[in-house]
Design a protein around this motif. Structure first.
Motif, PDB file in Angstrom:
ATOM      1  N   TRP A   1      50.833  12.959   0.499  1.00 15.67           N
ATOM      2  CA  TRP A   1      50.029  13.809   1.313  1.00 15.67           C
ATOM      3  C   TRP A   1      50.891  14.122   2.750  1.00 15.67           C
ATOM      4  O   TRP A   1      50.439  14.906   3.545  1.00 15.67           O
ATOM      5  CB  TRP A   1      48.900  13.414   1.522  1.00 15.67           C
ATOM      6  CG  TRP A   1      48.155  13.666   0.081  1.00 15.67           C
ATOM      7  CD1 TRP A   1      47.220  14.998  -0.020  1.00 15.67           C
ATOM      8  CD2 TRP A   1      47.969  12.788  -1.060  1.00 15.67           C
ATOM      9  NE1 TRP A   1      46.930  14.878  -1.290  1.00 15.67           N
ATOM     10  CE2 TRP A   1      47.147  13.859  -2.047  1.00 15.67           C
ATOM     11  CE3 TRP A   1      48.391  11.813  -1.395  1.00 15.67           C
ATOM     12  CZ2 TRP A   1      46.915  13.241  -3.194  1.00 15.67           C
ATOM     13  CZ3 TRP A   1      48.205  11.482  -2.717  1.00 15.67           C
ATOM     14  CH2 TRP A   1      47.351  12.012  -3.615  1.00 15.67           C
TER      15      TRP A   1
ATOM     16  N   ARG B   1      35.641   8.604  -3.385  1.00 13.02           N
ATOM     17  CA  ARG B   1      35.048   9.854  -2.691  1.00 13.02           C
ATOM     18  C   ARG B   1      35.856  11.013  -2.805  1.00 13.02           C
ATOM     19  O   ARG B   1      35.447  12.339  -2.418  1.00 13.02           O
ATOM     20  CB  ARG B   1      34.295   9.532  -1.404  1.00 13.02           C
ATOM     21  CG  ARG B   1      33.303   8.801  -1.501  1.00 13.02           C
ATOM     22  CD  ARG B   1      32.519   8.456  -0.071  1.00 13.02           C
ATOM     23  NE  ARG B   1      33.524   7.712   1.074  1.00 13.02           N
ATOM     24  CZ  ARG B   1      33.726   6.591   0.892  1.00 13.02           C
ATOM     25  NH1 ARG B   1      32.968   5.509   0.247  1.00 13.02           N
ATOM     26  NH2 ARG B   1      34.678   5.703   1.791  1.00 13.02           N
ATOM     27  N   THR B   2      37.137  10.792  -2.744  1.00 14.17           N
ATOM     28  CA  THR B   2      38.025  12.251  -2.303  1.00 14.17           C
ATOM     29  C   THR B   2      39.128  12.406  -3.764  1.00 14.17           C
ATOM     30  O   THR B   2      39.712  13.345  -3.876  1.00 14.17           O
ATOM     31  CB  THR B   2      38.773  11.859  -0.923  1.00 14.17           C
ATOM     32  OG1 THR B   2      39.756  10.839  -1.169  1.00 14.17           O
ATOM     33  CG2 THR B   2      38.216  11.834   0.125  1.00 14.17           C
TER      34      THR B   2
ATOM     35  N   ALA C   1      41.202  14.723  -5.822  1.00  9.19           N
ATOM     36  CA  ALA C   1      42.107  15.838  -4.833  1.00  9.19           C
ATOM     37  C   ALA C   1      43.038  14.971  -3.912  1.00  9.19           C
ATOM     38  O   ALA C   1      44.043  15.281  -3.816  1.00  9.19           O
ATOM     39  CB  ALA C   1      40.956  16.420  -4.140  1.00  9.19           C
ATOM     40  N   ILE C   2      42.662  13.925  -3.280  1.00 10.62           N
ATOM     41  CA  ILE C   2      43.390  13.189  -2.482  1.00 10.62           C
ATOM     42  C   ILE C   2      42.894  11.638  -2.638  1.00 10.62           C
ATOM     43  O   ILE C   2      41.956  11.214  -2.606  1.00 10.62           O
ATOM     44  CB  ILE C   2      42.859  13.603  -0.762  1.00 10.62           C
ATOM     45  CG1 ILE C   2      43.283  14.981  -0.514  1.00 10.62           C
ATOM     46  CG2 ILE C   2      43.858  12.728   0.065  1.00 10.62           C
ATOM     47  CD1 ILE C   2      42.802  15.560   0.757  1.00 10.62           C
ATOM     48  N   GLY C   3      44.259  10.949  -2.760  1.00 14.17           N
ATOM     49  CA  GLY C   3      43.954   9.512  -2.534  1.00 14.17           C
ATOM     50  C   GLY C   3      45.305   8.962  -3.215  1.00 14.17           C
ATOM     51  O   GLY C   3      46.138   9.565  -3.286  1.00 14.17           O
TER      52      GLY C   3
ATOM     53  N   ASP D   1      33.968   2.184  -4.601  1.00 12.74           N
ATOM     54  CA  ASP D   1      35.200   3.385  -4.051  1.00 12.74           C
ATOM     55  C   ASP D   1      36.478   3.357  -4.947  1.00 12.74           C
ATOM     56  O   ASP D   1      37.161   3.710  -4.336  1.00 12.74           O
ATOM     57  CB  ASP D   1      35.275   2.528  -2.637  1.00 12.74           C
ATOM     58  CG  ASP D   1      35.874   1.262  -2.855  1.00 12.74           C
ATOM     59  OD1 ASP D   1      35.688   0.466  -3.622  1.00 12.74           O
ATOM     60  OD2 ASP D   1      36.435   1.079  -1.529  1.00 12.74           O
TER      61      ASP D   1
END
Length: 317
Positions: A47, A271-272, A275-277, A303
């Motif tokens: 990212w 939670r993300t 898409a993002i992690g 989490d």
């Protein structure tokens, strides 16, 4: 951009973005995890393409050609490092047993009910449960005492408790001493010994990087010394972009998710993801195994996403 003040602001902004990204990329290039905040940012290495891309746009807009070259170098290195790391390939020997492995961090036991539902649905043969405190442990005993008659655990409160559940007979081992529980066992899989080890080193928190690095080093030592078929699974608090995790892969273990074509699928934060992690939950296997499928499960009240992999044990050639 004709406004001199605006051009200077654009150049300075681009330079700050490139400098921040370059520090992280430089540590990756040097094969080191550095110091805070580098280990934390390394988990999200792919990212970093976003701030580098913004910097490139600003460099082009302000006609800062040195910055454009800087951006090209940084983006090229990021693209190179995003490629999967570690060995792959199929074992040479004939298949002798198939099994399904599930690993899940239930976050202080809060996701125990969701895990129980997932185990019933996915029907794994071996289950690695991280952060399974006393109430989680009791619930698993009550629910799966018959379906999974063999277990090895570090029974404790909070994040320390961890449990191995198995349909295969287990012989307990000493596990790996660490801040949080990392039990181990040897499973009898259709007459073949398979070493099982749960992984849960400390996360790379500010002020505790040395502990994180030391406990990942203990996992590396286990992997280097392990003989025969081995499964090392759990929450590693590290991705392939961390040098301490690559050291484990360099012993010859292979990431089952990568073998199944899912090497960059995030598992944390749930939670993300997806898409993002970052993919910090892994099932690592010795060269005795092939992997056919990897699935990532969204569980309530944790989490982390759970990981399920189907693997096949092969006879060594």
């Amino acid at each position: 951009m004709n406004n001199p003040r605006g051009r200077r602001l654009g150049i300075w902004t681009a330079a700050l973005l490139f400098a921040a990204v370059s520090v992280v990329v430089g540590c990756r290039l040097a094969d080191t995890d550095g110091i805070t905040p580098v280990p934390q940012l390394l988990a999200f290495l792919p990212w970093l393409l976003a701030p580098a891309g913004v910097g490139l746009a600003l460099a082009l807009l302000t006609r800062w050609w040195a910055g454009t070259v800087w951006a090209a170098v940084v983006l090229g290195l990021l693209a190179w490092f995003i490629e999967p790391y570690g060995k792959s390939g199929e074992p040479d020997g004939t298949p002798i047993a198939s099994l399904r492995v599930l690993t899940s961090n239930v976050e202080f036991g809060w996701a125990t009910d969701s895990l129980i539902s997932a185990v019933r649905r996915e029907d794994p043969d071996v289950v690695f449960v991280v952060e399974c405190e006393t109430t989680c442990d009791a619930a698993l005993k009550k629910t799966f005492g018959t379906a999974y008659p063999y277990r090895q655990a570090v029974e404790s409160s909070g994040s320390i408790g961890s449990v191995l559940l198995s349909r295969f007979p287990l012989r307990g081992t000493d596990g790996i001493p660490a801040t949080m529980g990392m039990p181990g066992a040897v499973a009898d899989v259709d007459g073949h010994a398979v070493r099982l080890q749960l992984a849960h080193p400390m996360p790379p928190l500010p002020g505790q990087i040395d502990v994180w690095r030391r406990e990942l080093g203990a996992l590396r030592d286990f992997a280097a010394d392990a003989e025969g078929a081995t499964i090392l699974a759990g929450d590693f608090n590290a991705s392939q972009d961390h040098a301490a995790f690559r050291d484990i892969l360099d012993t010859g273990l292979r990431d089952a998710a990568r073998l199944a074509g899912s090497d960059r699928t995030p598992t944390w934060p749930a939670r993300t993801a997806p898409a993002i992690g970052a993919q910090i939950d892994h099932v690592l296997v010795s060269r005795d195994f092939s992997a056919g499928d990897a699935r990532f499960l969204d569980l309530a009240d944790t989490d982390h996403r759970a990981l399920v992999v189907d693997i096949t044990l092969h006879r060594r050639g």
